[in-house]
Motif scaffolding. Structure first.
Motif, PDB file in Angstrom:
ATOM      1  N   LEU A   1       0.834  -1.193   0.000  1.00 36.85           N
ATOM      2  CA  LEU A   1       0.000   0.000   0.000  1.00 36.85           C
ATOM      3  C   LEU A   1       0.880   1.259   0.000  1.00 36.85           C
ATOM      4  CD1 LEU A   1      -3.058   0.497   0.054  1.00 36.85           C
ATOM      5  CD2 LEU A   1      -2.906   0.704   2.546  1.00 36.85           C
ATOM      6  N   TYR A   2       0.575   2.181  -0.943  1.00 35.53           N
ATOM      7  CA  TYR A   2       1.321   3.433  -1.096  1.00 35.53           C
ATOM      8  C   TYR A   2       0.350   4.614  -1.081  1.00 35.53           C
ATOM      9  CZ  TYR A   2       5.973   1.645  -2.407  1.00 35.53           C
ATOM     10  OH  TYR A   2       7.223   1.073  -2.407  1.00 35.53           O
ATOM     11  N   VAL A   3       0.934   5.813  -0.919  1.00 34.33           N
ATOM     12  CA  VAL A   3       0.181   7.065  -1.025  1.00 34.33           C
ATOM     13  C   VAL A   3       0.924   7.986  -1.972  1.00 34.33           C
ATOM     14  CG1 VAL A   3      -0.584   9.137   0.205  1.00 34.33           C
ATOM     15  CG2 VAL A   3      -0.907   6.883   1.244  1.00 34.33           C
ATOM     16  N   LEU A   4       0.168   8.587  -2.898  1.00 33.09           N
ATOM     17  CA  LEU A   4       0.733   9.496  -3.901  1.00 33.09           C
ATOM     18  C   LEU A   4       0.233  10.910  -3.647  1.00 33.09           C
ATOM     19  CD1 LEU A   4       2.154  10.043  -6.698  1.00 33.09           C
ATOM     20  CD2 LEU A   4      -0.089   9.548  -7.736  1.00 33.09           C
TER      21      LEU A   4
ATOM     22  N   PRO B   1       5.517   4.518   0.711  1.00 28.11           N
ATOM     23  CA  PRO B   1       4.776   3.380   1.261  1.00 28.11           C
ATOM     24  C   PRO B   1       4.247   3.724   2.651  1.00 28.11           C
ATOM     25  CG  PRO B   1       7.123   3.010   1.511  1.00 28.11           C
ATOM     26  CD  PRO B   1       6.979   4.282   0.735  1.00 28.11           C
ATOM     27  N   VAL B   2       3.160   3.069   3.042  1.00 27.42           N
ATOM     28  CA  VAL B   2       2.683   3.216   4.411  1.00 27.42           C
ATOM     29  C   VAL B   2       3.323   2.123   5.257  1.00 27.42           C
ATOM     30  CG1 VAL B   2       0.513   4.240   3.630  1.00 27.42           C
ATOM     31  CG2 VAL B   2       0.646   1.758   4.005  1.00 27.42           C
ATOM     32  N   ALA B   3       3.030   2.134   6.536  1.00 26.76           N
ATOM     33  CA  ALA B   3       3.706   1.212   7.452  1.00 26.76           C
ATOM     34  C   ALA B   3       3.229  -0.232   7.297  1.00 26.76           C
ATOM     35  CB  ALA B   3       3.497   1.679   8.891  1.00 26.76           C
TER      36      ALA B   3
ATOM     37  N   SER C   1       0.789  -7.723   2.027  1.00 28.31           N
ATOM     38  CA  SER C   1       0.207  -7.484   0.717  1.00 28.31           C
ATOM     39  C   SER C   1      -1.278  -7.155   0.858  1.00 28.31           C
ATOM     40  CB  SER C   1       0.380  -8.727  -0.172  1.00 28.31           C
ATOM     41  OG  SER C   1      -0.112  -8.487  -1.474  1.00 28.31           O
ATOM     42  N   VAL C   2      -1.690  -6.005   0.334  1.00 21.94           N
ATOM     43  CA  VAL C   2      -3.074  -5.535   0.449  1.00 21.94           C
ATOM     44  C   VAL C   2      -3.743  -5.629  -0.926  1.00 21.94           C
ATOM     45  CG1 VAL C   2      -4.579  -3.593   0.987  1.00 21.94           C
ATOM     46  CG2 VAL C   2      -2.503  -3.985   2.352  1.00 21.94           C
ATOM     47  N   ASP C   3      -4.722  -6.523  -1.054  1.00 17.38           N
ATOM     48  CA  ASP C   3      -5.495  -6.640  -2.286  1.00 17.38           C
ATOM     49  C   ASP C   3      -6.870  -6.025  -2.029  1.00 17.38           C
ATOM     50  OD1 ASP C   3      -6.597  -7.225  -4.708  1.00 17.38           O
ATOM     51  OD2 ASP C   3      -6.726  -9.390  -4.386  1.00 17.38           O
ATOM     52  N   ASP C   4      -6.911  -4.709  -1.928  1.00 20.52           N
ATOM     53  CA  ASP C   4      -8.153  -4.016  -1.625  1.00 20.52           C
ATOM     54  C   ASP C   4      -8.035  -2.570  -2.102  1.00 20.52           C
ATOM     55  OD1 ASP C   4     -10.708  -3.664  -0.662  1.00 20.52           O
ATOM     56  OD2 ASP C   4     -10.110  -3.372   1.422  1.00 20.52           O
TER      57      ASP C   4
ATOM     58  N   ALA D   1      -1.706   7.415   6.999  1.00 22.07           N
ATOM     59  CA  ALA D   1      -1.400   7.615   5.573  1.00 22.07           C
ATOM     60  C   ALA D   1      -0.044   8.253   5.353  1.00 22.07           C
ATOM     61  CB  ALA D   1      -2.485   8.473   4.930  1.00 22.07           C
ATOM     62  N   ASP D   2       0.565   8.832   6.393  1.00 25.65           N
ATOM     63  CA  ASP D   2       1.823   9.558   6.205  1.00 25.65           C
ATOM     64  C   ASP D   2       3.051   8.665   6.201  1.00 25.65           C
ATOM     65  OD1 ASP D   2       2.046   8.857   8.873  1.00 25.65           O
ATOM     66  OD2 ASP D   2       1.979  10.912   9.643  1.00 25.65           O
ATOM     67  N   GLY D   3       2.864   7.367   6.366  1.00 26.95           N
ATOM     68  CA  GLY D   3       3.995   6.444   6.362  1.00 26.95           C
ATOM     69  C   GLY D   3       4.506   6.100   7.742  1.00 26.95           C
TER      70      GLY D   3
END
Length: 357
Positions: free
Chosen positions: A287-290, A299-301, A305-308, A337-339
């Motif tokens: 999971l990442y945030v752009l 990336p977040v903490a 693997s997140v399939d959602d 969300a800030d990692g």
């Protein structure tokens, strides 16, 4: 015998007058028809009663989800408070799950999402072939419109205003981790009633050039606050891209590669998404945030693997489903969300999180 009331009417094998037999058969037929009608109506009413919510609607500041806990509420929409108790300054919903005080009173859904007084429930009914539906619900979770679908329900989103809805169905295959899948993504404008059954016909610009290919698939649509701009994933030739689209202009363009299931933050400045970080079908994503202003990602903490398609509980916290313990069902987790921070279990035996704001 002349003068007998039965004269000229004939008798049956049991000696009953023909007229009596005809009347008896007619009465029996009417009774059976009535029983059949009553049974059918009762069965329909029971089914509708099982699917219909009672005094259960969308309340602001509440977290809604699909309950996967065994029992009468399994597969139905449930809710609980956004936080387990009074929140102090700086305290986030991801801090601790607290006691599970879920209330289950919503409809049965395979996928669910809600915003702006509107909810979207994707249903699947057994049969040959199975039936599927996109059910549009109002703020009290009462059905407003039902659309017949084909395939397996996969993604559901509602714009912040409640006007725009989107959903994705698996046409073939059942996992984004493999290459053998096909999707069908639809968009519904609830204000005008206009339905885009399959958005694959939208003109796509890839790398600055108009792009055509029969293998184009879209999924994971999310809308900006203006109900016009949207973000989605498009896949073609074994690659995935982040797409920014314009509904009124009916155009879409790719922004960057390796972005799946984008989810726009409430302030419309960032996108959460899953990024493929490993080859193969086993645990491929993270999971990442752009940041849409700088186009920088982090990336977040959460390292699993997140399939959602992650949901934003607020401008700081992401919620997403992960497989449950023992490989049964799934649980909802949250992460900043800030990692920073660490992932936290929010709701056990649940999926499809949606914070109603």
């Amino acid at each position: 015998m002349a003068g007998s009331p039965e004269a000229g009417q004939g008798t049956g094998a049991a000696g009953l007058p023909m007229r009596v037999r005809i009347i008896a058969v007619a009465v029996a037929t009417a009774v059976l028809a009535t029983v059949a009608v009553v049974y059918t109506v009762t069965a329909v009413q029971r089914t509708e009663a099982a699917d219909a919510p009672s005094a259960f609607g969308l309340d602001h500041g509440r977290l809604y989800f699909r309950s996967m806990r065994e029992g009468a509420g399994a597969g139905r929409v449930a809710r609980l408070a956004a936080a387990p108790g009074p929140e102090t300054a700086g305290m986030r919903a991801a801090a601790a799950p607290g006691p599970d005080r879920r209330a289950t009173g919503g409809p049965a859904c395979e996928r669910f999402y809600a915003a702006g007084g509107t909810a979207l429930c994707l249903q699947r009914r057994p049969g040959i072939p199975p039936a599927a539906y996109a059910v549009v619900l109002d703020g009290r979770l009462r059905e407003k419109r039902r659309i017949a679908l084909t395939g397996i329900p996969n993604r559901a989103r509602v714009s912040a205003s409640g006007r725009m809805l989107s959903w994705t169905m698996f046409a073939t295959g059942d996992s984004y981790a493999t290459s053998s899948f096909s999707t069908r993504t639809s968009i519904l404008d609830t204000r005008t009633g206009y339905l885009v059954k399959n958005m694959e016909d939208i003109p796509l610009t890839l790398g600055g050039r108009r792009y055509h290919s029969p293998d184009v698939n879209y999924w994971g649509v999310g809308f900006a606050r203006d109900d016009n701009r949207f973000y989605a994933t498009v896949s073609t030739k074994g690659r995935t891209y982040l797409v920014e689209g314009d509904l009124r202009a009916w155009t879409a363009r790719t922004l960057r590669e390796n972005v799946e299931c984008p989810s726009l933050s409430p302030d419309n400045t960032r996108l959460a998404f899953k990024k493929r970080v490993r080859d193969g079908a086993r645990d491929p994503w993270r999971l990442y945030v752009l940041d849409l202003r700088t186009m920088r990602e982090h990336p977040v903490a959460e390292e699993r693997s997140v399939d959602d398609q992650a949901a934003w509980l607020d401008d700081h916290t992401l919620a997403y489903a992960l497989p449950g313990s023992g490989g049964k069902g799934s649980d909802i987790w949250t992460v900043p969300a800030d990692g920073g921070g660490t992932p936290a279990l929010r709701v056990a035996e649940a999926s499809s999180p949606a914070m109603v704001r």
